[in-house]
Motif scaffolding. Structure first.
Motif, PDB file in Angstrom:
ATOM      1  N   TYR A  22      -0.210  -3.793   5.982  1.00 55.12           N
ATOM      2  CA  TYR A  22       0.487  -2.610   5.351  1.00 55.12           C
ATOM      3  C   TYR A  22       1.058  -3.074   4.087  1.00 55.12           C
ATOM      4  O   TYR A  22       0.812  -2.502   2.986  1.00 55.12           O
ATOM      5  CB  TYR A  22       1.506  -2.271   6.420  1.00 55.12           C
ATOM      6  N   LEU A  23       1.716  -4.009   3.966  1.00 48.84           N
ATOM      7  CA  LEU A  23       2.679  -4.415   2.612  1.00 48.84           C
ATOM      8  C   LEU A  23       1.585  -4.996   1.790  1.00 48.84           C
ATOM      9  O   LEU A  23       1.623  -4.675   0.579  1.00 48.84           O
ATOM     10  CB  LEU A  23       3.601  -5.520   3.092  1.00 48.84           C
ATOM     11  N   ALA A  24       0.656  -5.607   2.320  1.00 50.72           N
ATOM     12  CA  ALA A  24      -0.578  -6.125   1.279  1.00 50.72           C
ATOM     13  C   ALA A  24      -1.314  -5.041   0.532  1.00 50.72           C
ATOM     14  O   ALA A  24      -1.528  -4.752  -0.373  1.00 50.72           O
ATOM     15  CB  ALA A  24      -1.506  -7.043   2.028  1.00 50.72           C
ATOM     16  N   ILE A  25      -1.709  -3.898   1.353  1.00 45.06           N
ATOM     17  CA  ILE A  25      -2.346  -2.612   0.780  1.00 45.06           C
ATOM     18  C   ILE A  25      -1.579  -1.919   0.219  1.00 45.06           C
ATOM     19  O   ILE A  25      -1.621  -1.467  -0.883  1.00 45.06           O
ATOM     20  CB  ILE A  25      -3.164  -2.087   2.016  1.00 45.06           C
ATOM     21  N   ALA A  26      -0.273  -1.361   0.628  1.00 41.44           N
ATOM     22  CA  ALA A  26       0.315  -0.164   0.174  1.00 41.44           C
ATOM     23  C   ALA A  26       1.469  -0.631  -0.991  1.00 41.44           C
ATOM     24  O   ALA A  26       1.775   0.014  -1.928  1.00 41.44           O
ATOM     25  CB  ALA A  26       1.388   0.320   1.481  1.00 41.44           C
ATOM     26  N   LYS A  27       1.776  -2.002  -0.765  1.00 43.25           N
ATOM     27  CA  LYS A  27       2.730  -2.755  -1.737  1.00 43.25           C
ATOM     28  C   LYS A  27       2.056  -3.759  -2.761  1.00 43.25           C
ATOM     29  O   LYS A  27       3.042  -4.446  -3.347  1.00 43.25           O
ATOM     30  CB  LYS A  27       3.839  -3.231  -1.208  1.00 43.25           C
ATOM     31  N   LYS A  28       0.866  -3.732  -2.451  1.00 45.26           N
ATOM     32  CA  LYS A  28       0.173  -4.995  -3.323  1.00 45.26           C
ATOM     33  C   LYS A  28       0.630  -6.402  -3.192  1.00 45.26           C
ATOM     34  O   LYS A  28       0.753  -7.018  -4.181  1.00 45.26           O
ATOM     35  CB  LYS A  28      -0.032  -4.481  -4.559  1.00 45.26           C
ATOM     36  N   PHE A  29       1.275  -6.631  -2.287  1.00 42.51           N
ATOM     37  CA  PHE A  29       1.976  -7.799  -1.481  1.00 42.51           C
ATOM     38  C   PHE A  29       0.975  -8.766  -1.495  1.00 42.51           C
ATOM     39  O   PHE A  29       0.187  -9.093  -0.383  1.00 42.51           O
ATOM     40  CB  PHE A  29       2.577  -7.398  -0.361  1.00 42.51           C
TER      41      PHE A  29
ATOM     42  N   GLU B  41       2.496  10.268   1.804  1.00 41.05           N
ATOM     43  CA  GLU B  41       2.330   8.732   1.169  1.00 41.05           C
ATOM     44  C   GLU B  41       0.921   8.519   0.669  1.00 41.05           C
ATOM     45  O   GLU B  41      -0.136   8.005   1.398  1.00 41.05           O
ATOM     46  CB  GLU B  41       2.485   7.678   2.784  1.00 41.05           C
ATOM     47  N   LEU B  43      -1.251   6.544  -0.876  1.00 42.75           N
ATOM     48  CA  LEU B  43      -1.240   5.282  -1.035  1.00 42.75           C
ATOM     49  C   LEU B  43      -1.531   4.796  -2.663  1.00 42.75           C
ATOM     50  O   LEU B  43      -0.934   3.992  -3.282  1.00 42.75           O
ATOM     51  CB  LEU B  43      -2.300   4.393  -0.351  1.00 42.75           C
ATOM     52  N   SER B  46       1.573   5.430  -4.623  1.00 45.06           N
ATOM     53  CA  SER B  46       2.638   4.529  -4.538  1.00 45.06           C
ATOM     54  C   SER B  46       2.377   3.269  -5.163  1.00 45.06           C
ATOM     55  O   SER B  46       3.206   2.553  -5.625  1.00 45.06           O
ATOM     56  CB  SER B  46       2.724   4.424  -3.113  1.00 45.06           C
ATOM     57  N   ALA B  47       1.078   2.783  -4.927  1.00 40.70           N
ATOM     58  CA  ALA B  47       0.622   1.560  -5.660  1.00 40.70           C
ATOM     59  C   ALA B  47       0.791   1.464  -7.002  1.00 40.70           C
ATOM     60  O   ALA B  47       1.426   0.730  -7.669  1.00 40.70           O
ATOM     61  CB  ALA B  47      -0.748   1.288  -5.192  1.00 40.70           C
ATOM     62  N   LEU B  50       4.296   0.952  -8.060  1.00 43.29           N
ATOM     63  CA  LEU B  50       5.006  -0.340  -7.735  1.00 43.29           C
ATOM     64  C   LEU B  50       5.909  -0.992  -8.799  1.00 43.29           C
ATOM     65  O   LEU B  50       7.180  -1.291  -8.253  1.00 43.29           O
ATOM     66  CB  LEU B  50       3.985  -1.325  -7.160  1.00 43.29           C
ATOM     67  N   GLY B  54       8.695  -0.172  -6.055  1.00 41.47           N
ATOM     68  CA  GLY B  54       8.406  -0.500  -4.986  1.00 41.47           C
ATOM     69  C   GLY B  54       9.318  -1.487  -4.383  1.00 41.47           C
ATOM     70  O   GLY B  54       9.076  -2.179  -3.480  1.00 41.47           O
ATOM     71  N   GLN B  58       9.721  -3.695  -0.461  1.00 38.85           N
ATOM     72  CA  GLN B  58       9.090  -4.795  -0.334  1.00 38.85           C
ATOM     73  C   GLN B  58      10.050  -6.006   0.663  1.00 38.85           C
ATOM     74  O   GLN B  58       9.541  -6.828   1.348  1.00 38.85           O
ATOM     75  CB  GLN B  58       8.900  -5.478  -1.625  1.00 38.85           C
TER      76      GLN B  58
ATOM     77  N   MET C 201      -8.892   3.855   5.924  1.00 36.24           N
ATOM     78  CA  MET C 201      -8.261   2.473   6.120  1.00 36.24           C
ATOM     79  C   MET C 201      -7.819   2.462   7.465  1.00 36.24           C
ATOM     80  O   MET C 201      -7.445   1.290   8.071  1.00 36.24           O
ATOM     81  CB  MET C 201      -7.197   2.516   4.983  1.00 36.24           C
ATOM     82  N   CYS C 234      -9.818  -1.135   1.955  1.00 39.12           N
ATOM     83  CA  CYS C 234      -8.482  -0.931   1.707  1.00 39.12           C
ATOM     84  C   CYS C 234      -8.065  -1.193   0.067  1.00 39.12           C
ATOM     85  O   CYS C 234      -7.248  -0.925  -0.253  1.00 39.12           O
ATOM     86  CB  CYS C 234      -7.788  -2.435   2.092  1.00 39.12           C
ATOM     87  N   VAL C 236      -7.801  -3.386  -2.291  1.00 37.85           N
ATOM     88  CA  VAL C 236      -6.950  -4.279  -3.033  1.00 37.85           C
ATOM     89  C   VAL C 236      -7.499  -5.722  -3.053  1.00 37.85           C
ATOM     90  O   VAL C 236      -6.970  -6.505  -3.514  1.00 37.85           O
ATOM     91  CB  VAL C 236      -5.327  -4.307  -2.550  1.00 37.85           C
TER      92      VAL C 236
END
Ligand code: NA
Ligand code: NA
Ligand code: NA
Lengths: 367, 76, 367, 367, 76, 76
Positions: A22-29, B41, B43, B46-47, B50, B54, B58, C201, C234, C236
């Motif tokens: 989730y964090l990888a996709i939604a927050k580009k983590f 949401e 996506l 939101s991305a 970031l 964001g 995190q 997704m 996804c 990303v």
């Protein structure tokens, strides 16, 4: 029925895998690694299937690629092929910033050992070294060292390393602001001189030979990094350079991620140790950043104000994110001061610095 | 063995149908859920946001792992 | 001299290899796999050289990639990365068509066991299961299951599976026409609703979690399929998605084809069993198609005529050929009725359906 | 400290590695292989680190890819996919030039055995065969044969093979000029007829079947070469052809180069044998070139002057450099006579010829 | 060993020449054959015509394998 | 173990700094060297000139290896 055999630990670890994705996709983590790691955790925690076990597909990938150290080294080759060391060659003194930032690693080592005073913790010196390398802010280095010194902590260390690398834009700025004055942050640095092709080609040899002479235990890491960089810079093996930058690194990233994910099992990950590792990881990044900035301030003094101390924060590596953070914080102080190129020097110096630190830990604590 | 294979057919087709019918239900639920959260949401947006906003989210990863460990240890 | 040691069996098998390559090239018969399989058969049947043997190059590839199950699973990852499940998400009820078409698998299982009454046949339940999966019309699933349940039949099963997949445009239309009325075939279906990125997704997770909960034995197949699909959707990890869709699947296809070809040896392929497998394969496809169409007729009734029963035939998978066949037969009835998009739902449902069926057979007959 | 443990041998071998890389970069000396080989030598001679040892990364790559013979065979597949055999199909008689040039191999075999009369040399017949194949001017063939017959000489043989291939533009012209008259060199050859797609597709089968019938020991090499060529020419597996020509050959080249480099250790490379191998390699190329040109002169006579004898020199293979050298020497005699296309026939014939010679040596001297 | 290597040279060059001369003959035959069948079997056009007319030919694989099995079993 | 880790920190940071400071010196030397030879040995141009003039230099590899072997054997 899988669900009848599902243990609480497996369910929670599938949840952890899901959160990482989730964090990888939604927050580009750090998605390139956290998506495969998270999915590897999902697959390996499916009850009965045993995908991450000794005979399972991902378990076999782990044995072939991670236990042998081959996968992180191939990724390091790709990093070398993708990295432009020009900024470092133009201003070698920024290597000192990359050196100072490694203080985060060694301070964390003491922290990990000190944590043994807390009941429930029992880190060996090997464990502590593998945890400390999180402060190097370099994924493949951390995975390589953990696979050598503390395989049972590999999952937690890899997750912590990539998570904190993604958190660099949050962890670093307050520390950077706290340690510098407005005036220091506004320093405009001199433009970098151009670097010749010959210098770029000699660079990997200089680094490799120094490593071979002084620190052979770092030679696998430094060797593959400089090999990849030579493929990039020598100009006569374009095909191989592209293979290292694309096919090899992409294929290995998928496999490495799945394999690391298979180490996210409840009995190894849902432990007090993991909480300690997360705590120490935050410590490592903060101290590394602070040490880098302080060394930046020293260089600022010594050079009579020519160096902007902010660029020291990029010494933790986390390429290129830390350099971008430096640029952003610099722009806050002066809207026309672009520090990005100046921060790239310490940034790539940090990659070499943490590989050197890994070699030291391997030589001094490895069996 | 014919009997065994007949039984395999019965049980096999039953599981296949049960599995895929359950999947129909779950996919309907998923689409309903997606339609509900979609405006909240988005996506993509939101991305895109970031770099500035964001930050808080995190830190979730640490919080979630901490909670999971606590949960797990409480049971063992 | 090779020719002095050439046995009749080797000569015939080289002929079989040649025929497979001929059909692959001249008739576009699943060339991506049948060219390597055919050439693998040629190479492995060269007398004295032992290329397909334990120490030979192709024999080693077989051990590393097929015995472990890694190659078919990596191809399944690629299939996931290449497949758009949008049509299925838009109309989940088409999963029932994918379920019905798996009847071909289980009917064939009975057929294989019944064949034991004919003198000369002696299929175990494992053998029968591996043969039956041909009805799933899915190459990597068939190879994966055969490598687990009946390695000695792998060559014949793989050849039959890919051959009949290529024969889909000939096997299916008569059955489709026989079971439907002109009026049913002319039904125009409602346009599919658009599917959001979030749905795409979430889809791999829903499928994987259901599989983990109910049928862990299908988890390797479903897991890699959904992993590949997540890489695709996804958004990303574009690099990794491209690697799964291109480099990995291409490299593995070459290796897998050669390795499967090495199982085309006279003593294992030129047997009565192979004739039985070819016979049963035709049966499997025909029954699967019929079951799909009949389920299509049931859905036609239940929905008050909204569903064109032809799309049930696409439930056997054989993506995307079966869907194209549906489109072609539909156009015969009404020159303006394009069923392609509507057939893609049951088509990709068939991939999931046969992976589920493979998991069931593995759980119930595997050791 | 690495430098304290550095032996003279290691230092010298690192120097050799550096020289190979220098020549590869500065002089464009077969860089695709000599850069990785040279760097592999650097890495493997770092004291203490043991990167080329049994547990080291490069040592493991050697075991997996070179000891098994898989890497050179995969490169040969790529060579097949990259090679256009059209010129050979259009004029099959040029195969005789490719045959004659293999005389360099067998003359060198005698030379290697004769060298045993010099004190300090003790080549077995296997060693001599592996050395002789340098005259084939084909890297993967030389590495494949050396890995089978004389693994301890592999490093020296591979370095000699690639070095002399790079020296082709210097070794060949004087021999070509000495053996031909100005008039012969000025012969203008008839244009090649066009070759149909069907011929191109049948070609790999004809070569493979002849090899299977007469010389199974050459089947791994010829088999992978023809397989690659079929992928190229069959026109229905474009994806796989591209994978063989790019991803696979690039990845394997990096790995193979590093692995070969790990065999450049002082105790195996800095020996009298290596000097002998270098001497014999020069001999092999010279004799091969001469034999090709003499056969060219014979064909010149027999055809009544239609054949330019220079194209015989291309029979040593070293594709496409030898053909370019022929073109250059031809242009010296007549500024409008382009021999490049005519030299491509014997050039690719030389690849087949040296694979055939390798098969003969393997069959007659292998254990 | 010198004698052995001389013998290797003789036998080796003989095989190389025999092999490649035979290949010359076979390639000539191949080109002659290709020229003959080319008008009949233009691979490009037959492939292009597949969707409609390739049906009958595709069942060949089954027939050929069946024949091969029969042939093989007859001999064992 | 605390003492050990303190010692590790001291020795570790010392080596890191020593290594990277030495690298600073070496890189400065390298750049000085590159600037000196750059006009002499412009790699690009020498490469471009290879087809005609690169001949003599290419035989270097043999000479260098021969010298290395001689050197090595002299010491053993
Ligand atoms: Na670092
Ligand atoms: Na299916
Ligand atoms: Na040759």
């Amino acid at each position: 029925m899988g669900i009848a055999n599902l243990t609480w630990g497996q369910a929670l670890m599938m949840g952890v895998g899901g959160v990482l994705i989730y964090l990888a996709i939604a927050k580009k983590f750090e998605p390139l690694l956290l998506v495969p790691i998270g999915f590897g955790a999902l697959l390996s925690n499916i009850p009965v299937a045993g995908i991450g076990g000794h005979d399972g597909m991902i378990g076999q990938i782990y044995i072939v690629g991670v236990e042998t150290g081959v996968f992180p080294l191939l990724i390091f080759m790709g990093v070398g092929a993708l990295t432009d060391f020009g900024a470092l060659i133009a201003r070698p003194s920024t290597l000192l910033l990359g050196a100072a930032a490694q203080f985060g690693i060694f301070a964390t080592l003491i922290g990990a050992v000190a944590l043994n005073f807390v009941p429930g913790f029992d880190f060996s010196l090997q464990d502590a070294s593998a945890i400390a390398i999180i402060g190097g802010a370099d994924g493949p280095t951390a995975i390589f060292l953990a696979s050598r010194l503390a395989p049972e902590l590999l999952g937690a260390i890899a997750v912590a390393a990539y998570s904190y690398m993604a958190l660099v834009p949050i962890i670093q700025p307050p520390i950077m602001r706290a340690l510098t004055t407005e005036q220091e942050r506004a320093v405009v640095m001199q433009q970098l001189r151009p670097v010749s092709r010959l210098e770029r080609m000699l660079f990997p040899f200089v680094v490799l030979l120094l490593c071979a002479a002084l620190l052979p235990s770092a030679a696998p890491l430094i060797g593959m990094l400089t090999f990849g960089n030579l493929l990039r810079e020598c100009g006569v093996v374009e095909r191989l350079s592209r293979a290292a930058q694309n096919e090899i690194i992409n294929i290995v990233t998928i496999m490495l991620g799945l394999a690391v994910g298979s180490k996210l099992s409840a009995d190894k990950f849902l432990t007090l140790e993991t909480l300690g590792i997360l705590l120490l990881g935050a410590l490592a990044f903060s101290i590394g950043t602070a040490a880098g900035v302080i060394m930046g301030k020293i260089m600022h003094r010594v050079t009579g104000g020519k160096v902007n101390p902010l660029i020291g924060a990029a010494g933790v590596s986390a390429v290129p994110m830390a350099a971008r953070v430096v640029n952003r914080v610099g722009l806050e102080a002066d809207h026309h001061n672009f520090l990005l190129m100046h921060a790239m020097g310490p940034n790539v110096a940090g990659v070499i610095g943490s590989a050197v630190a890994a070699g030291i830990l391997l030589a001094l604590t490895g069996t | 063995m014919i009997g065994e294979s007949l039984w395999l057919m019965l049980i096999g087709m039953s599981i296949v149908f049960a599995f895929l019918m359950l999947l129909v239900v779950l996919l309907r639920g998923m689409s309903w859920f997606a339609a509900r959260v979609a405006p909240v949401e988005r996506l993509d947006s939101s991305a895109a946001a970031l770099p500035s906003g964001g930050a808080v989210a995190q830190t979730d990863v640490i919080a979630v792992i901490t909670a999971a460990v606590a949960h797990y240890r409480a049971r063992h």
